[in-house]
Design a protein around this motif. Structure first.
Motif, PDB file in Angstrom:
ATOM      1  N   PRO A  72      62.537  16.959  20.500  1.00 26.65           N
ATOM      2  CA  PRO A  72      63.148  16.794  21.824  1.00 26.65           C
ATOM      3  C   PRO A  72      64.542  16.200  21.686  1.00 26.65           C
ATOM      4  CG  PRO A  72      61.028  15.679  21.692  1.00 26.65           C
ATOM      5  CD  PRO A  72      61.364  16.108  20.323  1.00 26.65           C
ATOM      6  N   VAL A  73      65.316  16.251  22.774  1.00 21.66           N
ATOM      7  CA  VAL A  73      66.695  15.753  22.711  1.00 21.66           C
ATOM      8  C   VAL A  73      66.765  14.287  22.332  1.00 21.66           C
ATOM      9  CG1 VAL A  73      68.138  17.260  24.064  1.00 21.66           C
ATOM     10  CG2 VAL A  73      66.497  15.812  25.219  1.00 21.66           C
ATOM     11  N   THR A  74      65.702  13.570  22.612  1.00 28.97           N
ATOM     12  CA  THR A  74      65.714  12.144  22.305  1.00 28.97           C
ATOM     13  C   THR A  74      65.585  11.864  20.819  1.00 28.97           C
ATOM     14  OG1 THR A  74      63.344  12.065  22.575  1.00 28.97           O
ATOM     15  CG2 THR A  74      64.674  11.571  24.511  1.00 28.97           C
ATOM     16  N   THR A  80      63.137  11.708  19.106  1.00 26.57           N
ATOM     17  CA  THR A  80      61.899  11.015  18.734  1.00 26.57           C
ATOM     18  C   THR A  80      60.739  11.834  19.253  1.00 26.57           C
ATOM     19  OG1 THR A  80      61.845   9.807  20.801  1.00 26.57           O
ATOM     20  CG2 THR A  80      62.937   8.735  18.948  1.00 26.57           C
ATOM     21  N   LYS A  81      59.573  11.502  18.790  1.00 28.42           N
ATOM     22  CA  LYS A  81      58.415  12.218  19.303  1.00 28.42           C
ATOM     23  C   LYS A  81      58.165  11.820  20.749  1.00 28.42           C
ATOM     24  CE  LYS A  81      55.632  13.207  15.255  1.00 28.42           C
ATOM     25  NZ  LYS A  81      54.326  12.946  14.658  1.00 28.42           N
ATOM     26  N   PHE A  82      57.364  12.601  21.389  1.00 31.03           N
ATOM     27  CA  PHE A  82      57.118  12.394  22.798  1.00 31.03           C
ATOM     28  C   PHE A  82      56.341  11.094  23.045  1.00 31.03           C
ATOM     29  CE2 PHE A  82      56.930  13.917  26.990  1.00 31.03           C
ATOM     30  CZ  PHE A  82      55.688  13.664  27.510  1.00 31.03           C
ATOM     31  N   TRP A 124      53.632   9.356  24.996  1.00 29.07           N
ATOM     32  CA  TRP A 124      52.525   9.813  25.810  1.00 29.07           C
ATOM     33  C   TRP A 124      52.070   8.803  26.846  1.00 29.07           C
ATOM     34  CZ3 TRP A 124      50.911  14.709  25.887  1.00 29.07           C
ATOM     35  CH2 TRP A 124      51.355  15.530  24.852  1.00 29.07           C
ATOM     36  N   ASN A 125      52.883   7.846  27.099  1.00 28.84           N
ATOM     37  CA  ASN A 125      52.532   6.855  28.101  1.00 28.84           C
ATOM     38  C   ASN A 125      52.863   7.377  29.488  1.00 28.84           C
ATOM     39  OD1 ASN A 125      52.222   4.705  29.714  1.00 28.84           O
ATOM     40  ND2 ASN A 125      53.648   3.359  28.627  1.00 28.84           N
ATOM     41  N   LEU A 126      51.874   7.558  30.292  1.00 31.02           N
ATOM     42  CA  LEU A 126      52.080   8.210  31.581  1.00 31.02           C
ATOM     43  C   LEU A 126      52.961   7.399  32.517  1.00 31.02           C
ATOM     44  CD1 LEU A 126      51.370  10.558  33.410  1.00 31.02           C
ATOM     45  CD2 LEU A 126      49.385   9.281  34.169  1.00 31.02           C
ATOM     46  N   GLU A 127      52.766   6.082  32.492  1.00 31.25           N
ATOM     47  CA  GLU A 127      53.506   5.238  33.442  1.00 31.25           C
ATOM     48  C   GLU A 127      54.993   5.440  33.277  1.00 31.25           C
ATOM     49  OE1 GLU A 127      51.657   3.172  35.536  1.00 31.25           O
ATOM     50  OE2 GLU A 127      50.002   4.291  34.658  1.00 31.25           O
ATOM     51  N   HIS A 179      56.626   7.997  32.350  1.00 29.32           N
ATOM     52  CA  HIS A 179      57.124   9.259  32.911  1.00 29.32           C
ATOM     53  C   HIS A 179      57.160   9.226  34.428  1.00 29.32           C
ATOM     54  CE1 HIS A 179      57.438  11.273  29.137  1.00 29.32           C
ATOM     55  NE2 HIS A 179      56.281  10.777  28.802  1.00 29.32           N
ATOM     56  N   ARG A 180      56.180   8.596  34.993  1.00 27.60           N
ATOM     57  CA  ARG A 180      56.177   8.505  36.461  1.00 27.60           C
ATOM     58  C   ARG A 180      57.411   7.761  36.928  1.00 27.60           C
ATOM     59  NH1 ARG A 180      49.982   7.239  37.750  1.00 27.60           N
ATOM     60  NH2 ARG A 180      49.279   9.396  37.861  1.00 27.60           N
ATOM     61  N   LYS A 232      60.444   9.947  36.624  1.00 28.23           N
ATOM     62  CA  LYS A 232      60.482  10.992  37.657  1.00 28.23           C
ATOM     63  C   LYS A 232      60.882  10.392  38.994  1.00 28.23           C
ATOM     64  CE  LYS A 232      57.630  14.888  36.502  1.00 28.23           C
ATOM     65  NZ  LYS A 232      56.338  14.995  35.917  1.00 28.23           N
ATOM     66  N   GLU A 243      50.314  16.145  34.649  1.00 27.91           N
ATOM     67  CA  GLU A 243      51.609  15.496  34.834  1.00 27.91           C
ATOM     68  C   GLU A 243      52.296  15.239  33.507  1.00 27.91           C
ATOM     69  OE1 GLU A 243      50.802  12.391  38.119  1.00 27.91           O
ATOM     70  OE2 GLU A 243      52.756  11.913  37.222  1.00 27.91           O
ATOM     71  N   VAL A 244      51.529  14.654  32.593  1.00 25.81           N
ATOM     72  CA  VAL A 244      52.130  14.317  31.306  1.00 25.81           C
ATOM     73  C   VAL A 244      52.533  15.583  30.559  1.00 25.81           C
ATOM     74  CG1 VAL A 244      51.777  13.127  29.146  1.00 25.81           C
ATOM     75  CG2 VAL A 244      50.687  12.284  31.203  1.00 25.81           C
ATOM     76  N   SER A 252      55.962  16.882  31.439  1.00 18.54           N
ATOM     77  CA  SER A 252      57.097  16.258  30.771  1.00 18.54           C
ATOM     78  C   SER A 252      57.203  16.703  29.329  1.00 18.54           C
ATOM     79  CB  SER A 252      56.950  14.733  30.808  1.00 18.54           C
ATOM     80  OG  SER A 252      56.912  14.295  32.126  1.00 18.54           O
ATOM     81  N   TYR A 253      56.080  16.719  28.643  1.00 17.51           N
ATOM     82  CA  TYR A 253      56.075  17.125  27.242  1.00 17.51           C
ATOM     83  C   TYR A 253      56.635  18.525  27.107  1.00 17.51           C
ATOM     84  CZ  TYR A 253      54.063  18.742  22.825  1.00 17.51           C
ATOM     85  OH  TYR A 253      53.886  19.278  21.564  1.00 17.51           O
ATOM     86  N   MET A 297      60.364  18.822  27.555  1.00 18.61           N
ATOM     87  CA  MET A 297      61.149  18.297  26.439  1.00 18.61           C
ATOM     88  C   MET A 297      61.225  19.279  25.291  1.00 18.61           C
ATOM     89  SD  MET A 297      61.010  14.377  26.182  1.00 18.61           S
ATOM     90  CE  MET A 297      62.741  14.526  26.220  1.00 18.61           C
ATOM     91  N   TYR A 298      60.140  19.971  25.033  1.00 25.11           N
ATOM     92  CA  TYR A 298      60.126  20.850  23.872  1.00 25.11           C
ATOM     93  C   TYR A 298      60.443  22.301  24.197  1.00 25.11           C
ATOM     94  CZ  TYR A 298      58.238  17.687  20.323  1.00 25.11           C
ATOM     95  OH  TYR A 298      58.070  16.692  19.384  1.00 25.11           O
ATOM     96  N   ALA A 340      46.672  10.188  25.892  1.00 24.10           N
ATOM     97  CA  ALA A 340      47.630   9.822  24.846  1.00 24.10           C
ATOM     98  C   ALA A 340      47.111  10.227  23.478  1.00 24.10           C
ATOM     99  CB  ALA A 340      47.904   8.325  24.899  1.00 24.10           C
ATOM    100  N   GLU A 368      50.720  17.192  19.576  1.00 25.94           N
ATOM    101  CA  GLU A 368      52.119  17.267  19.184  1.00 25.94           C
ATOM    102  C   GLU A 368      52.240  17.456  17.682  1.00 25.94           C
ATOM    103  OE1 GLU A 368      54.244  13.817  20.231  1.00 25.94           O
ATOM    104  OE2 GLU A 368      56.192  14.819  20.159  1.00 25.94           O
TER     105      GLU A 368
END
Lengths: 229, 374
Positions: A202-204, A206-208, A210-213, A215-216, A219, B123-124, B127-128, B131-132, B277, B284
């Motif tokens: 990803p552009v960051t 780093t790996k994704f 996965w913490n949902l909070e 992302h919320r 957003k 939802e998650v 986003s994933y 990104m990819y 997670a 991933e």
């Protein structure tokens, strides 16, 4: 499933993909007409040499080339032109290395009159590579070669020169329209298309996460920002 | 032939077919398998086809179609609104009279904790996926009960991602006076489909959870060159460009299977998010592995196969030898210039070439049929 049925299916399959020219005897394939046809025979010899020089024929590889000569059906004049259909094919099967592939080329060489110093040529090449070590990945390619004429200069008398010209053209076709573009293709596949399908990272960088909070939150903030505009 | 044998034979065939044609062959084999509907259903569950998508008209978002969200016939459940599309109300009405309960049962909808987990997973994943794969990809998560149900900590699900590209590239035309290489018109297209199926089971003792992930990635990359790839424009301002299609397709499917054991997330709803997670991290890692495999191994391997077939493949440095000696004297020389200019003279690399070169000198020419007659 009788053996004869299996055999019939095999024969049909082989003829469809051109394998029969590898498996069958060359002399038997040539019709009666070829025996009288000096040019055809020389052409045949030239092709044999070409195949030997350019395609592997051992250790899992099998290559062959066959020419059929067909008389032109020309009612207007009796000069009798000929069309030669050439089938050239190489097949590589290495089951213990989990891969297989084939190169199948079909050329049409047309000589308008019997002693003409000029021929027109057409061709098609089909490639197929298959690797099944980790799944099933196949490359298939269909290439149409541009029509061409090949002419001997008027000073030369033997048909050997014409044949050499034809072989040179075949070689040039192979190089310019098959091998070189293929290199470009491999480069494109890797660097362009696969990247467009899926990024390496990803552009960051780093790996994704996965913490949902998280992302919320992101957003919500971005929606806020858009609303604020 | 019993069902097992039929399925084995079918899978045997399908794994040899070009991956892009999987769907077509699956249909044909299904016809052969009629009327054994058990075998047909089993086969459909085992074979992965490129994913299709549909639009959830209630929230106006696309979702992925698969066996895992399909109900009787052609109804698919959207994970966004948890409704079936197309609307099955007419279907239900028609079959209403005696089997009301049965009909409803056919249209499974997760509810309660399972549904909440599914929503969050979607939802998650969104986003994933962005990104990819970028914004034009589609992804969905579908969960279902198994192994005691979500209360006991056991469930199963699938994470699906679909990305498609279909693009044409055409560079600007160059000046015709220059003997430049004409820009090849290229069209690239392809797809990437990720199909992850995960099984979640609480191990006896209740303190650990086992995740089993089966992943299949279906990829296809197609390149269509008009104008013969790197073929350059020969000469002449008024020449018509002949259409010389070169089609190269690479398609593949790769599968991997992974297992992890993690401590059991607490039974609160918050804790259940940890499932996502955990699964996500596995997913991933597998995707990264498969992508790099496709890049280095598989594409390289097909290239190696072709090199094993042809002796002088990729030896592009000797491409030039033909052109430089083909041009001969006389009236033909002017039309031969085009060929010579695009091919560089190089040293020959083996005796056969040297001989051919010598023989060709001054003896014949070959010219492109599309050139204007002199």
């Amino acid at each position: 499933l009788s053996p004869s049925f299996i055999k019939d299916v095999e024969i049909l399959y082989n003829s469809r993909v051109g394998r029969e020219i590898i498996l069958s005897d060359l002399r038997v394939q040539q019709g009666q007409a070829m025996n009288d046809d000096d040019f055809g025979n020389s052409l045949n010899d030239a092709f044999q040499e070409y195949v030997k020089g350019h395609f592997y024929n051992s250790k899992g590889n099998e290559s062959n080339v066959v020419i059929h000569g067909v008389d032109d059906d020309d009612d207007d004049d009796d000069v009798g032109g000929e069309t030669y259909n050439v089938l050239m094919s190489t097949e590589r099967i290495q089951l213990h290395q989990y891969h297989a592939g084939s190169w199948f080329a079909k050329y049409t060489i047309h000589r308008p009159t019997k002693d003409s110093k000029k021929v027109t040529m057409d061709g098609k090449v089909q490639l197929h590579a298959h690797t099944f070590e980790n799944g099933n990945v196949q490359l298939k390619s269909n290439i149409t070669l541009p029509s061409c004429t090949c002419t001997t200069s008027s000073s030369s008398t033997s048909q050997g020169a014409l044949i050499e010209g034809i072989m040179a053209q075949i070689h040039q076709w192979d190089d310019q329209f098959v091998l070189q573009p293929l290199e470009g293709v491999y480069h494109d596949m890797s660097s362009e298309i696969l990247k467009k399908l899926r990024r390496v990272m990803p552009v960051t960088r780093t790996k994704f996460d996965w913490n949902l909070e998280g992302h919320r939150f992101v957003k919500a903030v971005s929606l806020d920002v858009q609303g604020g505009k | 032939m019993d069902s097992e044998e039929k399925i084995d034979a079918s899978l045997d065939i399908l794994k040899r077919m070009p991956p892009q044609e999987t769907e077509k062959h699956l249909k044909n084999i299904t016809i052969l398998l009629q009327p054994d509907s058990n075998a047909i259903e089993d086969l459909h569950h085992k074979v992965d086809c490129p994913l299709q998508t549909a639009l959830d008209t209630i929230v106006n978002k696309p979702f992925v179609l698969s066996e895992y969200n399909r109900a009787e016939g052609e109804f698919y459940r959207s994970p966004w609104s948890n409704e079936y599309f197309p609307s099955p109300s007419s279907f239900k009405n028609n079959n209403d009279s005696s089997n009301n309960k049965n009909v409803e049962g056919m249209f499974f909808k997760p509810s309660g904790e399972l549904r909440e987990l599914e929503e969050q997973a979607n939802e998650v994943l969104e986003s994933y996926r962005e990104m990819y794969y970028g914004k034009d990809s589609v992804g969905s998560v579908y969960l279902w009960n198994q192994g005691g149900g979500i209360q006991e900590g056991g469930f199963a699900g699938c994470f699906l991602i679909q990305k498609q590209i279909c693009k044409e590239e055409e560079e600007e035309e160059e000046e015709e006076e220059q003997n430049q290489s004409g820009p090849p018109k290229r069209s690239q297209s392809g797809y990437w489909n990720s199909i992850h199926v995960v099984d979640v089971n609480v191990l006896s003792g209740g303190d650990r959870v086992k995740y089993e992930l089966s992943t299949t990635v279906l990829v296809s990359m197609d390149l269509i060159y008009s104008d013969g790839g790197n073929h350059s424009n020969k000469s002449g301002a008024k020449e018509e460009r002949a259409f010389l299609p070169m089609v190269v397709e690479i398609g593949g499917s790769m599968s991997k299977h992974k297992e992890t054991i993690r401590p059991n997330p607490t039974s609160t709803t918050r804790g259940k998010l940890e499932h996502i997670a955990n699964i996500g991290q596995m997913m991933e890692a597998v995707e990264i592995e498969i992508r790099s495999n496709i890049d280095t191994l598989s594409i390289q391997q097909t290239k190696d196969v072709l090199q094993g077939i042809r002796k002088d493949s990729m030896a592009s440095s000797w491409a030039g030898y033909v052109g430089s000696n083909v041009v001969s004297g006389g009236s033909r020389s002017s039309s031969g210039v085009g060929i010579a200019s695009l091919l560089r003279p190089t040293a020959s690399q083996n005796p056969m070439q040297a001989e051919l070169m010598a023989r060709l000198k001054q003896r014949s020419t070959c010219e492109d049929i599309s050139q204007p007659n002199k």
